[in-house]
Design an enzyme around this catalytic site. Structure first.
Site, PDB file in Angstrom:
ATOM      1  N   ALA A   5       0.867  -1.171   0.000  1.00 60.00           N
ATOM      2  CA  ALA A   5       0.000   0.000   0.000  1.00 60.00           C
ATOM      3  C   ALA A   5       0.910   1.229   0.000  1.00 60.00           C
ATOM      4  O   ALA A   5       2.056   1.154   0.444  1.00 60.00           O
ATOM      5  CB  ALA A   5      -0.877  -0.009   1.239  1.00 60.00           C
ATOM      6  N   GLY A   7       0.601  -5.002   0.843  1.00 60.33           N
ATOM      7  CA  GLY A   7      -0.566  -5.066  -0.034  1.00 60.33           C
ATOM      8  C   GLY A   7      -0.282  -5.770  -1.355  1.00 60.33           C
ATOM      9  O   GLY A   7      -1.199  -6.293  -1.994  1.00 60.33           O
ATOM     10  N   GLU A   9      -0.594  -9.347  -0.557  1.00 57.62           N
ATOM     11  CA  GLU A   9      -2.032  -9.583  -0.355  1.00 57.62           C
ATOM     12  C   GLU A   9      -2.781  -9.620  -1.684  1.00 57.62           C
ATOM     13  O   GLU A   9      -3.700 -10.423  -1.869  1.00 57.62           O
ATOM     14  CB  GLU A   9      -2.610  -8.483   0.551  1.00 57.62           C
ATOM     15  CG  GLU A   9      -2.092  -8.584   1.974  1.00 57.62           C
ATOM     16  CD  GLU A   9      -2.509  -7.400   2.830  1.00 57.62           C
ATOM     17  OE1 GLU A   9      -2.061  -6.268   2.546  1.00 57.62           O
ATOM     18  OE2 GLU A   9      -3.294  -7.594   3.766  1.00 57.62           O
ATOM     19  N   GLU A  13       4.424  -5.267   7.447  1.00 60.43           N
ATOM     20  CA  GLU A  13       3.633  -4.230   8.133  1.00 60.43           C
ATOM     21  C   GLU A  13       4.106  -3.949   9.550  1.00 60.43           C
ATOM     22  O   GLU A  13       4.038  -2.809  10.012  1.00 60.43           O
ATOM     23  CB  GLU A  13       2.149  -4.616   8.152  1.00 60.43           C
ATOM     24  CG  GLU A  13       1.433  -4.465   6.818  1.00 60.43           C
ATOM     25  CD  GLU A  13       1.600  -5.658   5.897  1.00 60.43           C
ATOM     26  OE1 GLU A  13       2.385  -6.578   6.231  1.00 60.43           O
ATOM     27  OE2 GLU A  13       0.954  -5.675   4.847  1.00 60.43           O
TER      28      GLU A  13
HETATM   29  N1  COA Z   1       4.580   3.166  -0.555  1.00 56.28           N
HETATM   30  C1  COA Z   1       4.968   4.337  -1.099  1.00 56.28           C
HETATM   31  N2  COA Z   1       6.090   4.466  -1.822  1.00 56.28           N
HETATM   32  C2  COA Z   1       6.842   3.375  -1.995  1.00 56.28           C
HETATM   33  C3  COA Z   1       6.514   2.132  -1.453  1.00 56.28           C
HETATM   34  C4  COA Z   1       5.314   2.052  -0.705  1.00 56.28           C
HETATM   35  N3  COA Z   1       4.882   0.884  -0.173  1.00 56.28           N
HETATM   36  N4  COA Z   1       7.473   1.240  -1.784  1.00 56.28           N
HETATM   37  C5  COA Z   1       8.385   1.916  -2.508  1.00 56.28           C
HETATM   38  N5  COA Z   1       8.017   3.213  -2.656  1.00 56.28           N
HETATM   39  C6  COA Z   1       8.720   4.291  -3.365  1.00 56.28           C
HETATM   40  C7  COA Z   1       9.918   4.806  -2.596  1.00 56.28           C
HETATM   41  O1  COA Z   1       9.506   5.735  -1.640  1.00 56.28           O
HETATM   42  C8  COA Z   1      10.741   5.393  -3.700  1.00 56.28           C
HETATM   43  O2  COA Z   1      10.173   6.626  -4.068  1.00 56.28           O
HETATM   44  P1  COA Z   1      11.139   7.925  -4.322  1.00 56.28           P
HETATM   45  O3  COA Z   1      12.015   7.515  -5.461  1.00 56.28           O
HETATM   46  O4  COA Z   1      10.167   9.008  -4.678  1.00 56.28           O
HETATM   47  O5  COA Z   1      11.875   8.135  -3.052  1.00 56.28           O
HETATM   48  C9  COA Z   1      10.505   4.440  -4.868  1.00 56.28           C
HETATM   49  O6  COA Z   1       9.277   3.771  -4.570  1.00 56.28           O
HETATM   50  C10 COA Z   1      11.593   3.401  -5.029  1.00 56.28           C
HETATM   51  O7  COA Z   1      11.727   2.693  -3.810  1.00 56.28           O
HETATM   52  P2  COA Z   1      13.141   2.563  -3.017  1.00 56.28           P
HETATM   53  O8  COA Z   1      12.812   2.335  -1.584  1.00 56.28           O
HETATM   54  O9  COA Z   1      14.012   3.704  -3.369  1.00 56.28           O
HETATM   55  O10 COA Z   1      13.700   1.238  -3.690  1.00 56.28           O
HETATM   56  P3  COA Z   1      14.739   0.219  -3.036  1.00 56.28           P
HETATM   57  O11 COA Z   1      15.171  -0.668  -4.146  1.00 56.28           O
HETATM   58  O12 COA Z   1      15.778   0.954  -2.264  1.00 56.28           O
HETATM   59  O13 COA Z   1      13.889  -0.635  -1.982  1.00 56.28           O
HETATM   60  C11 COA Z   1      11.959  -1.878  -1.195  1.00 56.28           C
HETATM   61  C12 COA Z   1      12.827  -1.474  -2.409  1.00 56.28           C
HETATM   62  C13 COA Z   1      10.740  -2.613  -1.769  1.00 56.28           C
HETATM   63  C14 COA Z   1      12.744  -2.782  -0.250  1.00 56.28           C
HETATM   64  C15 COA Z   1      11.526  -0.601  -0.449  1.00 56.28           C
HETATM   65  O14 COA Z   1      10.960   0.291  -1.382  1.00 56.28           O
HETATM   66  C16 COA Z   1      10.493  -0.831   0.626  1.00 56.28           C
HETATM   67  O15 COA Z   1      10.801  -1.321   1.694  1.00 56.28           O
HETATM   68  N6  COA Z   1       9.207  -0.442   0.368  1.00 56.28           N
HETATM   69  C17 COA Z   1       8.144  -0.510   1.333  1.00 56.28           C
HETATM   70  C18 COA Z   1       7.689  -1.953   1.513  1.00 56.28           C
HETATM   71  C19 COA Z   1       6.606  -2.007   2.569  1.00 56.28           C
HETATM   72  O16 COA Z   1       6.814  -1.797   3.746  1.00 56.28           O
HETATM   73  N7  COA Z   1       5.384  -2.352   2.113  1.00 56.28           N
HETATM   74  C20 COA Z   1       4.271  -2.536   2.999  1.00 56.28           C
HETATM   75  C21 COA Z   1       3.423  -1.350   3.062  1.00 56.28           C
HETATM   76  S1  COA Z   1       2.080  -1.585   4.181  1.00 56.28           S
END
Ligand code: COA
Length: 259
Positions: free
Chosen positions: A65, A111, A114, A134
């Site tokens: 999400a 999400g 999910e 989460e």
């Molecule tokens: N919500 C909003 N934005 C998200 C996102 C999310 N769940 N997951 C990734 N993004 C965005 C990042 O903020 C970043 O945006 P920016 O370039 O404007 O800063 C872009 O997507 C790229 O992500 P980034 O984190 O830079 O990539 P990465 O390769 O370093 O890491 C992940 C990849 C997937 C490990 C990391 O993005 C992450 O942990 N995301 C969240 C996962 C999460 O907790 N999901 C559950 C949500 S309830």
């Protein structure tokens, strides 16, 4: 037609691609709204026989999400976000009378995991990663993750993934039963379409009944066995059952009409 999705209907198969690759296809309000509308299309458009959900780019299916939308929410806002998502998208996918397959092409977190689990089954590319992170955010899954992960991989493994927020890679996900097949990314959509074409050759009414029966089993529905008996009987009233059994006896390939 959609701002956050790409859709392509080919050979009776609708490919729905979540298209926010710069945000790793995170599910914001717009995506949830449009995804629900696209699923309505799958329900209502008779040209669509099967659907595949995937993510744009080579990095993510859906990285969760959209966390940036969470910061302003209070308890009732959080509850309605989860409720709307479950009703408008996740439950609708699970209960869709036509097969919906997830082609997981990268991160499927929160999400995203999910969403993949709401689909009838999952195939993945070798770079796919699954997880429910989460608890890292002080949250729990809200789009059905605690329920469907437990259904799919069992309570002990689900509890560990939900508590540790650990990611599992594609091979581990296959071992857990979370995905059915793992292929190189370049082959993923070709192979997923092949499965859809195979299913399209079967009797559509029977396919719908299989979906409903298996969903009831997964949910532990008390009426599952009784409903199987009822639906088995209903198949005998279809033209397709006459065609399928007749074709077997006549040693020819059945041609089903969905009647
Ligand atoms: N919500 C909003 N934005 C998200 C996102 C999310 N769940 N997951 C990734 N993004 C965005 C990042 O903020 C970043 O945006 P920016 O370039 O404007 O800063 C872009 O997507 C790229 O992500 P980034 O984190 O830079 O990539 P990465 O390769 O370093 O890491 C992940 C990849 C997937 C490990 C990391 O993005 C992450 O942990 N995301 C969240 C996962 C999460 O907790 N999901 C559950 C949500 S309830």
């Amino acid at each position: 037609m959609y701002q956050t999705l790409l859709t392509e209907l080919q050979d009776g198969n609708l490919v729905i691609t979540i298209n926010r690759p710069d945000k790793l296809n995170a599910l914001n309000k717009d995506v949830i709204q449009e995804l629900g509308n696209a699923i309505d299309e799958v329900y209502n458009n008779s040209e669509i026989k099967t659907a595949i959900i995937t993510g744009a780019g080579e990095k993510a299916f859906v990285a969760g999400a959209d966390i940036s939308e969470f910061t302003s929410l209070d308890a009732s806002g959080g509850e309605s976000l989860a409720k709307k998502g479950q009703e408008h998208v996740f439950d609708k996918i699970e209960n869709c009378p036509k097969p919906v397959i997830a082609a997981v092409n990268g991160f499927a977190l929160g999400g995203g995991c999910e969403l993949a689990m709401a689909c009838h089954f999952r195939v993945a590319s070798e770079n796919a990663k699954f997880g429910q992170p989460e608890v890292n955010l002080g949250l729990i899954p809200g789009y059905g993750g605690t329920q469907r992960l437990t259904q799919l991989i069992g309570k002990g493994k689900a509890m560990e993934l939900l508590m540790t927020a650990d990611m599992v890679n594609a091979a581990e996900a296959k071992e857990l039963g979370l995905v059915n097949h793992v292929w190189p990314l370049a082959d993923l959509m070709v192979k997923a379409r092949e499965i859809c074409q195979k299913i399209q050759g079967k009797a559509p009414i029977a396919i719908t009944k299989v979906i409903y029966c298996a969903n009831e089993a997964a949910r532990g529905d008390a009426d599952g066995f009784a409903n199987e008996i009822k639906r088995f009987g209903e198949c005998f009233a279809t033209e397709d059952m006459r065609e399928g059994t007749g074709a077997f006896v006549e040693k020819r390939k059945a041609v089903f009409k969905g009647k």
